[in-house]
Design a protein around this motif. Sequence first.
Motif, PDB file in Angstrom:
ATOM      1  N   ARG A  22      34.374  57.348  17.789  1.00 51.27           N
ATOM      2  CA  ARG A  22      34.052  58.357  16.771  1.00 51.27           C
ATOM      3  C   ARG A  22      33.967  59.716  17.456  1.00 51.27           C
ATOM      4  NH1 ARG A  22      28.750  57.132  13.249  1.00 51.27           N
ATOM      5  NH2 ARG A  22      27.843  57.335  15.327  1.00 51.27           N
ATOM      6  N   VAL A  23      34.547  60.707  16.806  1.00 52.34           N
ATOM      7  CA  VAL A  23      34.412  62.082  17.287  1.00 52.34           C
ATOM      8  C   VAL A  23      33.530  62.829  16.302  1.00 52.34           C
ATOM      9  CG1 VAL A  23      35.580  64.200  17.946  1.00 52.34           C
ATOM     10  CG2 VAL A  23      36.694  61.991  18.348  1.00 52.34           C
ATOM     11  N   ILE A  24      32.452  63.392  16.812  1.00 52.93           N
ATOM     12  CA  ILE A  24      31.502  64.120  15.972  1.00 52.93           C
ATOM     13  C   ILE A  24      31.555  65.589  16.346  1.00 52.93           C
ATOM     14  CG2 ILE A  24      29.090  64.388  15.282  1.00 52.93           C
ATOM     15  CD1 ILE A  24      29.822  61.194  16.941  1.00 52.93           C
ATOM     16  N   ALA A  25      31.803  66.436  15.373  1.00 50.27           N
ATOM     17  CA  ALA A  25      31.770  67.877  15.601  1.00 50.27           C
ATOM     18  C   ALA A  25      30.364  68.382  15.316  1.00 50.27           C
ATOM     19  CB  ALA A  25      32.779  68.587  14.707  1.00 50.27           C
ATOM     20  N   ALA A  26      29.711  68.883  16.367  1.00 47.86           N
ATOM     21  CA  ALA A  26      28.392  69.500  16.217  1.00 47.86           C
ATOM     22  C   ALA A  26      28.614  70.974  15.917  1.00 47.86           C
ATOM     23  CB  ALA A  26      27.569  69.323  17.483  1.00 47.86           C
ATOM     24  N   SER A  27      28.387  71.369  14.685  1.00 48.15           N
ATOM     25  CA  SER A  27      28.703  72.729  14.241  1.00 48.15           C
ATOM     26  C   SER A  27      27.773  73.736  14.906  1.00 48.15           C
ATOM     27  CB  SER A  27      28.575  72.835  12.719  1.00 48.15           C
ATOM     28  OG  SER A  27      29.529  72.021  12.082  1.00 48.15           O
ATOM     29  N   TYR A  28      28.307  74.442  15.880  1.00 46.86           N
ATOM     30  CA  TYR A  28      27.540  75.489  16.552  1.00 46.86           C
ATOM     31  C   TYR A  28      27.879  76.818  15.890  1.00 46.86           C
ATOM     32  CZ  TYR A  28      25.256  77.943  20.432  1.00 46.86           C
ATOM     33  OH  TYR A  28      24.428  78.738  21.199  1.00 46.86           O
ATOM     34  N   VAL A  29      27.612  76.855  14.609  1.00 45.85           N
ATOM     35  CA  VAL A  29      27.783  78.057  13.787  1.00 45.85           C
ATOM     36  C   VAL A  29      26.505  78.224  12.975  1.00 45.85           C
ATOM     37  CG1 VAL A  29      30.297  77.900  13.673  1.00 45.85           C
ATOM     38  CG2 VAL A  29      28.914  76.780  11.926  1.00 45.85           C
ATOM     39  N   LEU A  30      26.242  79.465  12.576  1.00 35.54           N
ATOM     40  CA  LEU A  30      24.955  79.737  11.947  1.00 35.54           C
ATOM     41  C   LEU A  30      24.955  79.437  10.456  1.00 35.54           C
ATOM     42  CD1 LEU A  30      22.248  80.720  13.003  1.00 35.54           C
ATOM     43  CD2 LEU A  30      22.921  83.057  12.389  1.00 35.54           C
ATOM     44  N   ALA A  31      26.094  79.679   9.795  1.00 38.87           N
ATOM     45  CA  ALA A  31      26.093  79.599   8.335  1.00 38.87           C
ATOM     46  C   ALA A  31      27.461  79.184   7.826  1.00 38.87           C
ATOM     47  CB  ALA A  31      25.704  80.967   7.748  1.00 38.87           C
ATOM     48  N   PRO A  32      27.543  78.714   6.583  1.00 43.96           N
ATOM     49  CA  PRO A  32      28.846  78.436   5.974  1.00 43.96           C
ATOM     50  C   PRO A  32      29.709  79.695   5.967  1.00 43.96           C
ATOM     51  CG  PRO A  32      27.077  77.528   4.641  1.00 43.96           C
ATOM     52  CD  PRO A  32      26.425  78.393   5.671  1.00 43.96           C
ATOM     53  N   GLY A  33      31.012  79.492   6.090  1.00 48.46           N
ATOM     54  CA  GLY A  33      31.942  80.616   6.113  1.00 48.46           C
ATOM     55  C   GLY A  33      33.235  80.208   6.782  1.00 48.46           C
ATOM     56  N   HIS A  34      33.964  81.184   7.274  1.00 47.42           N
ATOM     57  CA  HIS A  34      35.288  80.939   7.852  1.00 47.42           C
ATOM     58  C   HIS A  34      35.247  79.922   8.980  1.00 47.42           C
ATOM     59  CE1 HIS A  34      39.314  81.674   9.365  1.00 47.42           C
ATOM     60  NE2 HIS A  34      38.800  81.969  10.543  1.00 47.42           N
ATOM     61  N   PHE A  35      34.365  80.135   9.947  1.00 38.43           N
ATOM     62  CA  PHE A  35      34.369  79.259  11.122  1.00 38.43           C
ATOM     63  C   PHE A  35      33.812  77.878  10.801  1.00 38.43           C
ATOM     64  CE2 PHE A  35      34.749  83.393  13.258  1.00 38.43           C
ATOM     65  CZ  PHE A  35      35.870  83.118  14.033  1.00 38.43           C
ATOM     66  N   ALA A  36      32.836  77.805   9.909  1.00 36.69           N
ATOM     67  CA  ALA A  36      32.361  76.485   9.479  1.00 36.69           C
ATOM     68  C   ALA A  36      33.492  75.705   8.819  1.00 36.69           C
ATOM     69  CB  ALA A  36      31.184  76.635   8.527  1.00 36.69           C
ATOM     70  N   GLY A  37      34.341  76.401   8.080  1.00 40.81           N
ATOM     71  CA  GLY A  37      35.501  75.744   7.475  1.00 40.81           C
ATOM     72  C   GLY A  37      36.471  75.222   8.517  1.00 40.81           C
ATOM     73  N   LEU A  38      36.681  75.993   9.592  1.00 34.44           N
ATOM     74  CA  LEU A  38      37.561  75.520  10.674  1.00 34.44           C
ATOM     75  C   LEU A  38      37.009  74.253  11.314  1.00 34.44           C
ATOM     76  CD1 LEU A  38      38.500  78.869  12.479  1.00 34.44           C
ATOM     77  CD2 LEU A  38      39.875  77.554  10.842  1.00 34.44           C
ATOM     78  N   VAL A  39      35.702  74.184  11.474  1.00 37.26           N
ATOM     79  CA  VAL A  39      35.089  72.983  12.052  1.00 37.26           C
ATOM     80  C   VAL A  39      35.375  71.782  11.163  1.00 37.26           C
ATOM     81  CG1 VAL A  39      32.947  71.886  12.783  1.00 37.26           C
ATOM     82  CG2 VAL A  39      33.287  74.335  13.195  1.00 37.26           C
ATOM     83  N   HIS A  40      35.222  71.940   9.853  1.00 36.86           N
ATOM     84  CA  HIS A  40      35.440  70.822   8.927  1.00 36.86           C
ATOM     85  C   HIS A  40      36.903  70.381   8.903  1.00 36.86           C
ATOM     86  CE1 HIS A  40      31.749  69.740   6.792  1.00 36.86           C
ATOM     87  NE2 HIS A  40      31.357  70.973   7.035  1.00 36.86           N
ATOM     88  N   ARG A  41      37.828  71.291   9.178  1.00 38.46           N
ATOM     89  CA  ARG A  41      39.254  70.950   9.119  1.00 38.46           C
ATOM     90  C   ARG A  41      39.827  70.523  10.456  1.00 38.46           C
ATOM     91  NH1 ARG A  41      38.907  75.591   5.826  1.00 38.46           N
ATOM     92  NH2 ARG A  41      39.760  76.955   7.454  1.00 38.46           N
ATOM     93  N   ALA A  42      38.969  70.372  11.465  1.00 37.53           N
ATOM     94  CA  ALA A  42      39.467  70.069  12.815  1.00 37.53           C
ATOM     95  C   ALA A  42      39.818  68.601  13.016  1.00 37.53           C
ATOM     96  CB  ALA A  42      38.439  70.504  13.858  1.00 37.53           C
ATOM     97  N   GLY A  43      39.433  67.733  12.076  1.00 36.25           N
ATOM     98  CA  GLY A  43      39.825  66.333  12.167  1.00 36.25           C
ATOM     99  C   GLY A  43      38.789  65.395  12.750  1.00 36.25           C
TER     100      GLY A  43
END
Length: 236
Positions: A181-202
Amino acid sequence: MTTLVACSHGTRSPAGRTVIARIRAALAVAVPDAAVREAYVDVEQPEVAEVVAEAASRGPVVVLPLLLSTGFHTSVDIAAAVAPHPGAVAAEPLGPDGHLVRALRDRLAAVSGGDAGHRPGDHVVLAAAGSTDPAAARAVERMRDLLSARLPAPVTTGYGAGCAPGLPEAVAAARAAGARRVIAASYVLAPGHFAGLVHRAGADLVSAPLSDHPEVIAVAAQRCREARAALALTVG
């Protein structure tokens, strides 16, 4: 009274704006002897330089970057905003810091029944926004090391922009290395552009942004206190 300028990047995401507003509200409670003002380095108004100039005419100012690591916005935009004003100072960005490690672990615990990063075969990608500033990458690498010391799974880094490896490449590399399993730990502060990139990274699982987690507010208040102490020494 000190003016605390809570300076975030700015976002077009309504959810992201709501989160940043919650952080400002929590800061007003955590630092009750400061007047919290909003400011931005991009996308939204008011611009940080404008807010600092107005506030500095009335008393001491601390600019708190609501940013997780150093980079162009701290070293150029925020630095330029405080430079003309002897009574203004920029605090350090929020990370790297042990408070944020605890926030990251709580966010990981909230996905997949609380075992994300703890099941045999897990691999955690610390998913950061990224920057062309090498100091920003070093800051994220320091956070990776701090998080790795608190998790049994291997931890690597991936970036949304500005640094290598990119997020999809980091996820693919983890799988190629044998991760179940690959888990992306979102090191971003809030929803937005970069949070979306994290979700689309696979990744198989993605933790939520750090948001107004109590540990985020704790480190933000700490940065404010440190900056106010430094300003007091400067203006003597």
